[in-house]
Design a protein around this motif. Structure first.
Motif, PDB file in Angstrom:
ATOM      1  N   ARG A   1       0.707  -1.082   0.374  1.00  6.00           N
ATOM      2  CA  ARG A   1      -0.188   0.262   0.063  1.00  6.00           C
ATOM      3  C   ARG A   1       0.933   1.529   0.161  1.00  6.00           C
ATOM      4  NH1 ARG A   1      -2.448  -1.514   3.725  1.00  6.00           N
ATOM      5  NH2 ARG A   1      -4.569  -2.262   2.272  1.00  6.00           N
ATOM      6  N   THR A   2       1.876   1.143   0.164  1.00  2.00           N
ATOM      7  CA  THR A   2       3.083   2.639   0.542  1.00  2.00           C
ATOM      8  C   THR A   2       3.402   2.311  -0.536  1.00  2.00           C
ATOM      9  OG1 THR A   2       3.240   1.900   3.107  1.00  2.00           O
ATOM     10  CG2 THR A   2       4.618   3.161   2.042  1.00  2.00           C
ATOM     11  N   ALA A   3       4.021   1.131  -1.095  1.00  3.10           N
ATOM     12  CA  ALA A   3       4.541   1.440  -2.539  1.00  3.10           C
ATOM     13  C   ALA A   3       4.152   2.245  -3.336  1.00  3.10           C
ATOM     14  CB  ALA A   3       5.139   0.388  -2.228  1.00  3.10           C
ATOM     15  N   ALA A   4       2.793   1.809  -3.609  1.00  5.23           N
ATOM     16  CA  ALA A   4       1.868   2.251  -4.577  1.00  5.23           C
ATOM     17  C   ALA A   4       1.352   3.260  -4.194  1.00  5.23           C
ATOM     18  CB  ALA A   4       0.239   2.023  -4.606  1.00  5.23           C
ATOM     19  N   ALA A   5       1.398   4.291  -3.127  1.00  7.06           N
ATOM     20  CA  ALA A   5       0.650   5.837  -2.763  1.00  7.06           C
ATOM     21  C   ALA A   5       2.044   6.006  -3.240  1.00  7.06           C
ATOM     22  CB  ALA A   5       0.350   6.292  -1.010  1.00  7.06           C
ATOM     23  N   ARG A   6       3.295   5.858  -2.557  1.00  3.74           N
ATOM     24  CA  ARG A   6       4.716   6.561  -2.401  1.00  3.74           C
ATOM     25  C   ARG A   6       5.030   7.024  -4.167  1.00  3.74           C
ATOM     26  NH1 ARG A   6       8.687   5.302   2.129  1.00  3.74           N
ATOM     27  NH2 ARG A   6       7.055   6.470   3.757  1.00  3.74           N
ATOM     28  N   LEU A   7       4.299   5.786  -5.107  1.00  8.78           N
ATOM     29  CA  LEU A   7       5.110   5.748  -6.238  1.00  8.78           C
ATOM     30  C   LEU A   7       4.375   6.665  -7.358  1.00  8.78           C
ATOM     31  CD1 LEU A   7       4.299   1.935  -7.953  1.00  8.78           C
ATOM     32  CD2 LEU A   7       6.789   3.751  -7.761  1.00  8.78           C
ATOM     33  N   LYS A   8       3.170   7.529  -6.167  1.00  5.96           N
ATOM     34  CA  LYS A   8       2.128   8.525  -6.975  1.00  5.96           C
ATOM     35  C   LYS A   8       2.846   9.727  -6.976  1.00  5.96           C
ATOM     36  CE  LYS A   8      -2.289   6.221  -7.580  1.00  5.96           C
ATOM     37  NZ  LYS A   8      -3.818   5.775  -6.965  1.00  5.96           N
ATOM     38  N   THR A   9       3.295   9.272  -5.635  1.00  3.52           N
ATOM     39  CA  THR A   9       3.691  10.565  -4.531  1.00  3.52           C
ATOM     40  C   THR A   9       4.977  11.073  -4.326  1.00  3.52           C
ATOM     41  OG1 THR A   9       3.306  10.306  -1.859  1.00  3.52           O
ATOM     42  CG2 THR A   9       1.145  11.273  -3.331  1.00  3.52           C
ATOM     43  N   GLY A  10       5.987  10.026  -4.711  1.00  8.78           N
ATOM     44  CA  GLY A  10       7.251  10.141  -3.958  1.00  8.78           C
ATOM     45  C   GLY A  10       7.347   9.532  -2.642  1.00  8.78           C
ATOM     46  N   ILE A  11       8.767   9.653  -2.124  1.00 10.91           N
ATOM     47  CA  ILE A  11       9.445   8.788  -1.541  1.00 10.91           C
ATOM     48  C   ILE A  11       9.745  10.291  -0.723  1.00 10.91           C
ATOM     49  CG2 ILE A  11      11.421   7.676  -0.405  1.00 10.91           C
ATOM     50  CD1 ILE A  11      11.035   6.343  -3.379  1.00 10.91           C
TER      51      ILE A  11
END
Length: 354
Positions: free
Chosen positions: A319-329
């Motif tokens: 879930r975190t990976a999906a979000a960070r692919l969109k918003t950045g790390i």
């Protein structure tokens, strides 16, 4: 602003290359480090740049090393990491274990003379991608954990990871330290000037502490469970098991060797990897269907709090990976400043903001 995954990964690659790591090795290592940050394992990615830099400057890390096979059988391989970062050695070890599992059903790899290899989960997913069960363990560079009822550090964070293929894109993925928390979580609290929650640390006298610098003052991290009353003997036992698999099996220096951190040159860390084909026992598709159904049933458990549904190991990270692919790390400002300073001092181009 958080950098994109691509920029984050490229920045790590540029730093590693500036340190002298071969280009292909730097690219592969940066991939593993950025995978950790993408999945919210912020303790094992870019936050490791400062300690890696300190180790290489202190002759405790050979960034130009390339892993070499020193012993091999039809089902096993022993690799020497050359005193370098463990990412290249770990990846190669699991690749060979998978190659052997394709031929015999099982492949086992041990690595010695290695360094910190990042997040265990990356390596067991290599096995999952091949349709196999994966297991990985590693000894730790730091000795900062007291055994249950002890007042002396004897162990490290000694992590373990296990993965099994199930529903496509949603394998079971357990990746955990055998301590109450990973050391990097304490380091991240220190980087941002924050206190640690109760139960993570104790003083040299065994008293509870929330100071993220406690270990440097003679205190200790706690085994998983936190206290004897909380069954910390279980975390202690798992940590011991990890060291037997990772160091005793590979011939690496044991964490309890009194000369381990005083001898010159790189710290000799050991790793262990297993790839196993479930097809040795039953139809692979049936196995994966059972794993998928099992995990779905666990997720369907009635939650104690409707706002916090039951998850399966691997769900939060995906879930975190999906979000960070969109918003950045995201990277904390203090850590980002440290990494930028190291990058520029190393002659690496700085492509991240800040």
């Amino acid at each position: 602003m958080p950098a994109s995954y691509e920029t984050h990964r490229k920045q790590l690659e540029l730093i590693l290359e500036a340190w002298g790591m071969p280009k292909a090795t730097a690219a592969g290592t940066a991939e593993i480090m950025s995978w950790a940050d993408l999945h919210g394992i912020d303790t094992h990615g870019i936050s490791m740049v400062p300690p890696y830099d300190e180790r290489r400057l202190g002759n405790k890390l050979n960034v130009t090393a390339e892993p070499k096979v020193v012993k091999e059988t039809p089902v096993s391989v022993l690799i020497d990491g050359g005193g370098g970062l463990g990412h290249p050695a770990g990846r190669r070890a699991m690749e060979i274990a998978i190659e052997k599992a394709k031929k015999t059903g099982i492949g086992v790899a041990a690595v010695r003379n290695s360094g910190h290899f990042g997040a265990c989960g990356f390596y067991v997913l290599q096995a999952v991608d091949a349709g196999f069960i994966g297991l990985a363990t590693t000894s730790a560079s730091g000795i900062q954990v007291a055994p249950t009822n002890g007042a002396q550090a004897r162990l490290g964070t000694d992590p373990i990871a296990f993965a099994a293929p199930g529903k496509p894109g949603k394998p079971f993925l357990l990746d955990m330290a055998t301590t109450t928390v990973a050391a990097g979580k304490i380091r991240n609290k220190a980087n941002e000037g924050l206190q640690t929650p109760p139960g993570w640390l104790v003083t040299r006298d065994g008293q509870p502490s929330t100071d993220p610098h406690e270990v440097s003052k003679g205190g200790f991290m706690t085994p998983l469970g936190g206290t004897p009353e909380g069954s910390s003997h279980k975390g202690y036992g798992l940590g011991a098991m990890v060291n037997i698999l990772s160091s005793a099996l590979s011939g690496g220096v044991m964490v309890t060797d009194p000369t381990r951190n005083t001898r010159p040159g790189p710290i000799d860390i050991g790793h262990f990897f297993l790839a196993m084909d479930p097809g040795m026992f039953r139809d692979t598709a049936d196995f994966q269907a059972d794993v998928a159904a099992f995990c779905d049933t666990l997720r369907a458990t009635r939650p104690a709090d409707p706002a916090r549904p039951v998850q399966v190991a691997g769900d939060p990270e995906r879930r975190t990976a999906a979000a960070r692919l969109k918003t950045g790390i995201p990277v904390g400002p203090n850590l980002l400043a440290k990494v930028k300073e190291i990058a520029l001092a190393s002659g690496a181009e700085w492509i991240m903001e800040g």
